[in-house]
Design a protein around this motif. Structure first.
Motif, short mmCIF file in Angstrom:
data_model
loop_
_atom_site.label_atom_id
_atom_site.label_comp_id
_atom_site.label_asym_id
_atom_site.label_seq_id
_atom_site.Cartn_x
_atom_site.Cartn_y
_atom_site.Cartn_z
N ASP A 138 0.83 -1.21 0.00
CA ASP A 138 0.00 0.00 0.00
C ASP A 138 0.86 1.25 0.00
O ASP A 138 0.44 2.30 -0.49
CB ASP A 138 -0.90 0.02 1.24
CG ASP A 138 -1.82 -1.18 1.30
OD1 ASP A 138 -2.61 -1.36 0.36
OD2 ASP A 138 -1.75 -1.93 2.29
N LEU A 139 2.07 1.13 0.58
CA LEU A 139 3.02 2.24 0.69
C LEU A 139 4.41 1.69 0.41
O LEU A 139 4.72 0.56 0.80
CB LEU A 139 2.99 2.85 2.09
CG LEU A 139 1.65 3.26 2.69
CD1 LEU A 139 1.82 3.57 4.18
CD2 LEU A 139 1.11 4.49 1.95
N GLU A 310 13.69 2.51 -9.66
CA GLU A 310 12.69 1.44 -9.66
C GLU A 310 11.44 1.82 -8.89
O GLU A 310 10.44 1.09 -8.95
CB GLU A 310 13.31 0.16 -9.08
CG GLU A 310 14.30 -0.48 -10.02
CD GLU A 310 14.92 -1.76 -9.48
OE1 GLU A 310 15.48 -2.51 -10.29
OE2 GLU A 310 14.85 -1.98 -8.25
N ALA A 311 11.44 2.94 -8.19
CA ALA A 311 10.22 3.41 -7.54
C ALA A 311 9.07 3.51 -8.54
O ALA A 311 7.91 3.36 -8.17
CB ALA A 311 10.46 4.76 -6.87
N SER A 312 9.40 3.74 -9.80
CA SER A 312 8.34 3.87 -10.81
C SER A 312 7.55 2.58 -10.97
O SER A 312 6.38 2.61 -11.35
CB SER A 312 8.94 4.28 -12.15
OG SER A 312 9.74 3.24 -12.70
N TYR A 313 8.16 1.43 -10.69
CA TYR A 313 7.45 0.16 -10.81
C TYR A 313 6.36 0.01 -9.75
O TYR A 313 5.45 -0.80 -9.91
CB TYR A 313 8.43 -1.01 -10.67
CG TYR A 313 9.22 -1.33 -11.92
CD1 TYR A 313 9.02 -0.64 -13.11
CD2 TYR A 313 10.17 -2.34 -11.92
CE1 TYR A 313 9.74 -0.94 -14.24
CE2 TYR A 313 10.91 -2.65 -13.06
CZ TYR A 313 10.69 -1.95 -14.21
OH TYR A 313 11.40 -2.25 -15.36
N PHE A 314 6.46 0.77 -8.67
CA PHE A 314 5.50 0.64 -7.57
C PHE A 314 4.37 1.67 -7.65
O PHE A 314 3.36 1.53 -6.98
CB PHE A 314 6.22 0.75 -6.23
CG PHE A 314 7.43 -0.14 -6.12
CD1 PHE A 314 7.34 -1.47 -6.49
CD2 PHE A 314 8.64 0.35 -5.69
CE1 PHE A 314 8.45 -2.31 -6.41
CE2 PHE A 314 9.76 -0.48 -5.60
CZ PHE A 314 9.66 -1.80 -5.96
N SER A 315 4.55 2.70 -8.45
CA SER A 315 3.49 3.68 -8.68
C SER A 315 2.39 3.00 -9.51
O SER A 315 2.69 2.10 -10.32
CB SER A 315 4.08 4.87 -9.43
OG SER A 315 3.13 5.86 -9.66
N PRO A 316 1.11 3.37 -9.34
CA PRO A 316 0.60 4.58 -8.68
C PRO A 316 0.38 4.47 -7.18
O PRO A 316 -0.18 5.40 -6.59
CB PRO A 316 -0.73 4.81 -9.40
CG PRO A 316 -1.21 3.44 -9.71
CD PRO A 316 0.03 2.65 -10.04
N ALA A 317 0.76 3.37 -6.53
CA ALA A 317 0.72 3.36 -5.07
C ALA A 317 1.63 4.47 -4.55
O ALA A 317 2.64 4.81 -5.19
CB ALA A 317 1.17 2.01 -4.53
N PRO A 318 1.34 5.06 -3.41
CA PRO A 318 2.22 6.10 -2.86
C PRO A 318 3.63 5.55 -2.64
O PRO A 318 3.82 4.53 -1.98
CB PRO A 318 1.54 6.47 -1.54
CG PRO A 318 0.10 6.10 -1.74
CD PRO A 318 0.13 4.88 -2.60
N VAL A 319 4.62 6.22 -3.21
CA VAL A 319 6.02 5.78 -3.11
C VAL A 319 6.91 7.00 -2.95
O VAL A 319 6.68 8.04 -3.58
CB VAL A 319 6.42 4.95 -4.35
CG1 VAL A 319 6.16 5.71 -5.64
CG2 VAL A 319 7.88 4.52 -4.28
N VAL A 320 7.91 6.88 -2.08
CA VAL A 320 8.91 7.94 -1.91
C VAL A 320 10.29 7.32 -1.99
O VAL A 320 10.48 6.11 -1.79
CB VAL A 320 8.75 8.69 -0.58
CG1 VAL A 320 7.44 9.46 -0.54
CG2 VAL A 320 8.90 7.76 0.60
#
Length: 363
Positions: A138-139, A310-320
Motif C-alpha cells: 500500500d506504501l 525502480e520506484a516507478s514500478y510501484f506507482s501509482p501506489a504512494p512511493v517515496v
C-alpha cells in the motif's frame, strides 16, 4: 546502533568491500546471513529478490521497504576515514540498505499491518528483479541517496532509435536518390521543438528529448539509403513509453522530405522502461517521513529525485525515495563515481528517521 542491537554502520563496513557489480551472489549471501542472524526468515525468489516480512498476511496497511544490492562497474575498494565510508555502493545503495535494515529489524507492526523488506538484484541494468517482484504494498519507501530528503517524484527514461530510409544513388547524381542523412536536418529540428507546447510538470519541470548517437551510409561516394539516430527521453507524468513512441512517430512523419521513410522503435529490453512517477506531497507517507527525517537531524525537505529509479514500478501506489548519501556534491559526481562515499552520521540519521517513520505508519 538501533534499539534491537543492529548497527547499520557495522553492516555497511561489511557490505561495501563485497563486489556486487558483475555478480550479486556474495552480497546477497551477506544480506541473507544478516536477516537470519536478526531473526528474520528471508526467501530468495526466482528473480533473485531477497524478501522478508513481519506482521499479518492480510493487512489493512502493507508498507514495503525496497532498495537494490547491485552496483555499477568497476568495483571501488572500501576505505574509511573521519566518519566517511568510501567505496562502490557506499551510497548507491548499500548505505540506504543499511538504514532500511535497521528500520525493518526495529519494526513491530500492529495486528492489522505488515512490513516487507524487498531487495532487488538488477537495478543498475534492466530491473529484472523489480519487474518480477510479487509484493502487493500500500506504501513504498525506496532507498537511494537523497541527502536525507524525501523525494516524491522522478522523471522516466526511455530510449529508442529513429530510422530514416532513403534511396541509394551515386553521389555524382544526388537527385536520383533520396538522402537519408540529409533528412536528419528536419528530424533534429522536430526533436528540439517536440515539447514546445507541453506544460511543465509542477514538480519535475520539463521533459527532455536528446539525440545521443547517429550512424548511416555505407560508402563515401554514395547517397546513403539509411540513417539511424538514437534518442534519450526523460519523461514526466502522465507520459508513457507507448504514448511517447506514438507521438514521436507521428511528428517525424510530418516533417521528413518526400521519398524518405521514417520509423521509431523503443530499444528492446526484457523489462518495462522506468517511467515517471509522482506522489502527492501531502500524502501521509511523505509528511510522516519528512517529519521523522527532521526530528532525527536531517533536513527532511520534499523534492523530486533527479535520477530514474525502480520506484516507478510501484506507482501509482504512494512511493517515496529516501536515504543517506548524495548523487553529487559541490565537487562533482559521487554515486557511480570513483570517489563514491557516504557519511556514517548520515547513515545513522537515516536509520533513526526510518525507524520512526515505520513505527508511525504501521504500529
Amino acid at each position: 546502533m538501533t534499539g534491537d542491537g543492529f548497527d547499520p554502520v557495522a553492516f555497511l563496513e561489511r557490505a561495501v568491500p563485497v563486489a556486487s557489480n558483475e555478480d550479486v551472489g556474495a552480497m546477497r549471501d551477506l544480506l541473507v546471513e544478516t536477516l537470519d542472524a536478526n531473526g528474520a526468515d528471508p526467501i530468495v525468489d526466482d528473480a533473485g529478490n531477497t524478501i522478508a516480512s513481519k506482521g499479518t498476511s492480510d493487512p489493512d496497511t502493507h508498507l514495503v521497504l525496497n532498495t537494490h544490492i547491485d552496483t555499477v562497474s568497476p568495483h571501488v575498494p572500501y576505505s574509511r576515514e573521519d566518519g566517511v565510508i568510501h567505496g562502490r555502493g557506499s551510497c548507491d545503495a548499500k548505505g540506504p540498505l543499511a538504514a532500511l535494515l535497521a528500520a525493518f529489524f526495529a519494526a513491530d507492526p500492529a495486528p492489522d499491518a505488515r512490513v516487507t523488506l524487498a531487495i532487488t538484484p538488477d537495478e543498475e541494468l534492466l530491473s529484472t528483479g523489480a519487474a518480477a517482484l510479487d509484493v502487493d504494498g500500500d506504501l513504498y519507501i525506496v532507498g537511494e541517496p537523497t541527502g536525507l530528503d524525501v523525494c516524491t517524484a522522478a522523471k522516466g527514461r526511455f530510449e529508442g532509435t529513429v530510422t530514416l530510409g532513403g534511396v541509394a544513388a551515386h553521389a555524382a547524381e544526388p537527385d536520383s536518390g533520396a538522402n537519408a542523412i540529409d533528412a536528419l536536418a528536419p528530424v533534429l529540428d522536430a526533436l528540439r521543438e517536440f515539447d514546445d507546447d507541453r506544460e511543465s510538470h509542477p514538480d519535475l519541470g520539463d521533459a527532455t528529448l536528446t539525440p545521443t548517437m547517429v550512424d548511416g551510409g555505407e560508402n563515401s561516394n554514395q547517397v546513403p539509403a539509411e540513417c539511424r539516430l538514437v534518442v534519450d527521453r526523460r519523461s514526466v507524468p502522465p507520459e508513457t513509453a507507448d504514448g511517447f513512441r506514438s507521438e514521436l512517430v507521428s511528428t517525424l512523419q510530418s516533417v521528413v522530405p518526400a521519398g524518405v521513410g521514417v520509423d521509431f522503435e523503443l530499444t528492446e529490453r526484457p523489462t518495462p522502461f522506468l517511467e515517471a512517477f509522482a506522489t502527492d506531497p501531502d500524502h501521509q507517507l511523505v509528511t510522516t517521513l519528512s517529519q521523522a527525517s527532521r526530528d532525527a537531524g536531517g533536513r527532511g525537505d520534499v523534492r523530486p529525485f533527479t535520477a530514474a529509479t525502480e520506484a516507478s514500478y510501484f506507482s501509482p501506489a504512494p512511493v517515496v525515495v529516501f536515504g543517506p548519501g548524495v548523487l553529487a556534491d559541490d565537487e562533482g559526481a559521487v554515486a557511480h563515481a570513483e570517489r563514491e562515499y557516504v557519511r556514517t552520521d548520515d547513515v545513522r540519521t537515516a536509520a533513526e528517521a526510518l525507524e520512526d517513520a515505520v513505527a508511525r505508519l504501521v504500529e
